[in-house]
Design a protein around this motif. Structure first.
Motif, short mmCIF file in Angstrom:
data_model
loop_
_atom_site.label_atom_id
_atom_site.label_comp_id
_atom_site.label_asym_id
_atom_site.label_seq_id
_atom_site.Cartn_x
_atom_site.Cartn_y
_atom_site.Cartn_z
N VAL A 55 6.11 21.15 3.45
CA VAL A 55 6.77 21.82 2.33
C VAL A 55 5.91 22.47 1.20
N PRO A 56 5.74 23.83 1.15
CA PRO A 56 5.18 24.39 0.15
C PRO A 56 5.66 23.96 -1.22
N VAL A 57 4.96 23.50 -2.02
CA VAL A 57 5.61 23.56 -3.63
C VAL A 57 4.59 24.20 -4.46
N ILE A 58 5.51 24.88 -5.40
CA ILE A 58 4.56 25.60 -6.58
C ILE A 58 4.73 24.70 -7.76
N GLY A 59 3.67 24.51 -8.25
CA GLY A 59 3.52 23.51 -9.73
C GLY A 59 3.73 22.17 -8.99
N GLN A 60 2.91 21.55 -8.15
CA GLN A 60 3.10 20.15 -8.04
C GLN A 60 2.65 19.32 -8.93
N GLU A 61 1.61 19.77 -9.65
CA GLU A 61 0.85 19.18 -10.92
C GLU A 61 1.77 18.59 -11.83
N HIS A 62 2.95 19.29 -12.05
CA HIS A 62 3.78 18.83 -13.11
C HIS A 62 4.66 17.81 -12.67
N ALA A 63 4.92 17.36 -11.53
CA ALA A 63 5.80 16.23 -11.15
C ALA A 63 5.21 15.21 -10.00
N PRO A 64 3.91 14.63 -10.51
CA PRO A 64 3.39 13.71 -9.41
C PRO A 64 4.23 12.68 -8.88
N ASN A 65 4.97 12.21 -9.72
CA ASN A 65 5.72 11.09 -9.16
C ASN A 65 6.61 11.50 -8.07
N LEU A 66 7.52 12.67 -8.39
CA LEU A 66 8.32 13.17 -7.37
C LEU A 66 7.62 13.59 -6.04
N MET A 67 6.32 14.22 -6.26
CA MET A 67 5.43 14.55 -4.97
C MET A 67 5.47 13.13 -4.21
N GLU A 68 5.14 12.12 -4.83
CA GLU A 68 4.80 10.94 -4.17
C GLU A 68 5.79 10.43 -3.48
N TYR A 69 7.35 10.57 -4.04
CA TYR A 69 8.64 10.14 -3.49
C TYR A 69 8.72 10.76 -2.21
N LEU A 70 8.42 12.09 -2.41
CA LEU A 70 8.79 13.00 -0.96
C LEU A 70 7.60 12.69 -0.13
N ARG A 71 6.56 12.50 -0.43
CA ARG A 71 5.57 12.03 0.83
C ARG A 71 6.12 10.76 1.41
N SER A 72 6.72 10.03 0.80
CA SER A 72 6.93 8.78 1.23
C SER A 72 8.22 9.01 2.08
N ASP A 122 10.12 28.17 5.57
CA ASP A 122 11.69 28.03 5.61
C ASP A 122 12.15 27.79 4.36
N VAL A 123 11.22 26.89 3.61
CA VAL A 123 11.87 26.48 2.17
C VAL A 123 10.68 26.32 1.42
N VAL A 124 10.84 26.67 -0.01
CA VAL A 124 9.76 26.38 -0.91
C VAL A 124 10.43 25.96 -2.14
N VAL A 125 9.63 24.91 -2.66
CA VAL A 125 10.20 24.16 -3.77
C VAL A 125 9.24 24.55 -5.10
N ILE A 126 9.88 24.89 -6.41
CA ILE A 126 9.21 25.29 -7.43
C ILE A 126 9.53 24.39 -8.47
N VAL A 127 8.29 23.52 -8.87
CA VAL A 127 8.57 22.78 -10.02
C VAL A 127 8.04 23.80 -11.22
N PRO A 128 9.01 24.02 -12.13
CA PRO A 128 8.48 24.73 -13.38
C PRO A 128 7.48 23.66 -14.34
N GLY A 129 6.95 24.40 -15.27
CA GLY A 129 5.97 23.80 -16.06
C GLY A 129 6.66 22.78 -17.13
N THR A 130 7.97 23.18 -17.23
CA THR A 130 8.95 22.47 -18.35
C THR A 130 9.37 21.14 -17.73
N PHE A 131 9.16 20.88 -16.43
CA PHE A 131 9.48 19.81 -15.62
C PHE A 131 9.28 18.40 -16.26
N GLY A 132 8.05 18.25 -16.69
CA GLY A 132 7.69 16.88 -17.36
C GLY A 132 8.22 16.70 -18.68
#
Lengths: 392, 242
Positions: free
Chosen positions: A58-75, A100-110
């Motif tokens: 899954v391509p994610v834009i702005g993964q650096e804004h939500a490292p925990n979420l990314m970890e969760y998805l990887r698991s 097929d699908v793209v996830v965007i994590v905006p800068g305001t997430f954290g």
């Protein structure tokens, strides 16, 4: 009776030496069905198994804004890869099908996450594309369960039981048995059996009528001191034997084919052991007489071998009609259906595969009505054989 | 002995046979002669009981071909026009199949099949499958097959069709042998010379009717033609158009 036996023995030997008859009776009919079936089922099973085991990119834009979420998805077996440059590029990529699908994590997430206000995540997908939507659904449900998990932890931190999040707990009880689930897919097996059975006798039915006439061997045969009824009965009997052999081979090849299919992984255990195979064979025996006399009847109306072939391929398809109609309307087995040949055998067979108790009344009606129709058709064949026009 | 009396047979609007009568006695060879489409085959098909006459009747040794057809068939050996064999069976098996159907038991059958193979000189190819046989070989097997039950009456529909000189000659020998054995032989042909050389009696058929029924000499006398071919043409003209 003696005459019929002589004709029977001759037709069996004669047709056993004919490669075309042998190929259709012993190879085409019995193997075509199981092979096609195994192919289709394996394909669909592998696909659905794939979906669970396959890791999803899954391509994610702005993964650096939500490292925990990314970890969760990887698991959850979702591989995070770098996404397109911006939101517009992402929408474009999904529209044309590059992703097929793209996830965007905006800068305001954290910030939002830390404040415990709903943190916004965007999921871009094309809901009209079923294949892509399957992947999107996986991402969506992973995001949802992350959200649930975090909510639970926040409640615990505030001294509230996470159970308040679930005022209603739905427990689903599935009454379908593993055998029952098999029935949907394996319901089409009955047609393959009927197909194999008819294929087994098709060339005999042609050979003993149109073929014999075209070859010029019918007239000398009819000038012998034997009655035509006896000749015809011997020929139909030979046709029946080829059909029975073809059916038996088809049942056996299905038995082995099913062993090689990973049906258990789909939670299906078809009830198709030797006892059911034997029962199916007996159940379809009356249909053999019907098929043999029907094909002989149709072939004896035709003028040539070729014409007979054309008409008999129509006969091959005819038994699917009632099965098809009932399958589309998803009707439950009813008493009236048992009077209809091919449909009655199909319904009883599906019941057996589902491991349901066999309704003996249904079986009795199926057997007797199919036999009766077969007997009537045989009688009509005998009448036709007495005609002068038989010689064409 | 075959006796035909006033038979008619139509197929739709086509009146193939219009009152044919003749007799074919035992120990004689009777030839049915006529141009193509004269009604020869139709007449013979009535005799070996695959067609029912619209009118008139025919008997084989006194057995009616319609009311007592099974008994009539027991007394006939028939070679239909263009008779086919079973290509996947050997020549011997083709003959044996008919022998079994005629009710011969195992020993009698073996003996009979063997003697027919000798009689028709089939030995060289008796155990080969009949697929790919020449016309001559096929005809020999088909004739052997029709004789398995030692029928008193033998009906051959254009047996010499497609045969070469040698095969025609051995066919002629066979027909003479059958005559010497006291059988009634009835065969059809459209070749005048063949019929003249063999037959004791010639029945000329044209347009579904009997034009003349006599010996070769009798036909010459009655038509006033010395040449048989001229006699044949004249006899046909006597019948007139259909």
């Amino acid at each position: 009776m003696r005459t019929s036996l002589i004709v029977f023995a001759k037709e069996v030997i004669d047709n056993f030496r004919d490669r075309r008859t042998l190929a259709s009776a012993l190879i085409m009919g019995p193997l075509f069905g199981p092979m096609l079936f195994a192919f289709v089922i394996n394909l669909s099973i592998e696909r659905s198994l794939d979906d669970i085991d396959r890791s999803l990119e899954v391509p994610v834009i702005g993964q650096e804004h939500a490292p925990n979420l990314m970890e969760y998805l990887r698991s959850h077996n979702i591989d995070i890869v770098a996404g397109p440059e911006n939101r517009e590029a992402a929408i474009q990529a999904v529209t044309v099908g590059d992703h097929d699908v793209v996830v965007i994590v905006p800068g305001t997430f954290g910030e939002q996450f830390a404040e415990a206000t709903p943190a916004r995540v965007e999921l871009i997908s094309d809901q009209a594309n079923t294949q892509a939507e399957r992947d999107a659904r996986r991402v969506r449900s992973a995001l949802h369960s992350y959200s649930q998990e975090v909510a639970g932890m926040r409640l615990v931190a505030r001294g509230v039981s996470p159970a308040v999040l679930r005022p209603v707990n739905v427990d689903e009880v599935d009454v379908s048995t593993p055998s029952g689930r098999s029935a949907i897919l394996l319901g089409m097996m009955s047609y393959f059996f009927i197909f194999a059975l008819l294929m087994g006798g098709m060339y005999l039915a042609i050979d003993t009528t149109a073929g014999e006439r075209e070859r010029g061997s019918l007239e000398p045969l009819l000038s012998l001191p034997v009655t035509r009824d006896q000749l015809m009965l011997g020929k139909i009997a030979a046709t029946c034997v080829f059909m029975a052999v073809s059916l038996l081979l088809s049942l056996c090849s299905f038995y082995f084919a099913l062993k090689f299919m990973p049906l258990a992984q789909l939670g299906m255990t078809p009830n198709f052991g030797p006892p059911v195979i034997a029962a199916t064979f007996l159940l379809l025996l009356p249909f053999i007489l019907l098929g043999a006399s029907l094909m002989t009847l149709v072939a004896s109306f035709t003028k040539s071998y070729k014409e007979a072939q054309t008409w008999l391929s129509v006969v091959l398809v005819a038994p699917t009609l009632p099965i098809l109609i009932v399958s589309i309307l998803t009707l439950r087995p009813q008493l009236e259906f048992m009077f209809i040949p091919s449909l009655s055998q199909h319904l009883i067979l599906v019941g057996m595969i589902k491991n349901e108790p066999v309704n003996l009344l249904h079986v009795a009606i199926s057997v007797s009505s199919t036999l009766a129709i077969g007997a009537v058709l045989t009688w009509i064949c005998a009448r036709l054989y007495r005609r002068e026009g038989l010689l064409g | 002995m075959i006796s035909v009396s006033g038979i008619h047979k139509s197929f739709g609007k086509v009146r193939a046979v219009r009152g044919v009568s003749f007799e074919a006695p035992d120990g004689k060879i009777t030839g049915l002669l006529g141009p193509n489409g004269a009604g020869k085959s139709t007449t013979l098909r009535v005799l070996y009981t695959v067609l029912r006459p619209d009118e008139g009747n025919a008997t084989i040794d006194g057995c009616d071909v319609v009311t007592d057809s099974l008994a009539a068939r027991r007394r006939i050996g028939a070679l239909p026009h263009g008779a086919g064999l079973y290509p996947h069976l050997t020549a011997r098996e083709n003959i044996a199949y008919y022998a079994k159907l005629c009710g011969l038991d195992k020993d009698a059958m073996d003996e009979r099949v063997e003697s027919l193979i000798d009689l028709l000189e089939i030995g060289d190819f008796a155990d080969r499958r009949t697929k790919g046989f020449s016309q001559g070989q096929r005809t020999k097997v088909a004739i052997a097959r029709s004789l398995v039950h030692s029928p008193q009456n033998v009906i051959l529909d254009e047996p010499s069709n497609g045969l070469d000189v040698m095969a025609t000659r051995s066919l002629r020998d066979l027909i003479l042998k059958l005559k010497d054995a006291g059988r009634c032989v009835l065969f059809s042909s459209h070749v005048m010379q063949e019929v003249a050389a063999l037959c004791d009696d010639i029945v000329i058929i044209a347009n579904g009717k009997v034009a003349i029924d006599d010996s070769a000499d009798g036909i010459r006398n009655r038509t006033g033609c010395d040449d048989l071919e001229d006699a044949f043409v004249k006899a046909i003209e006597m019948v007139g158009p259909a």
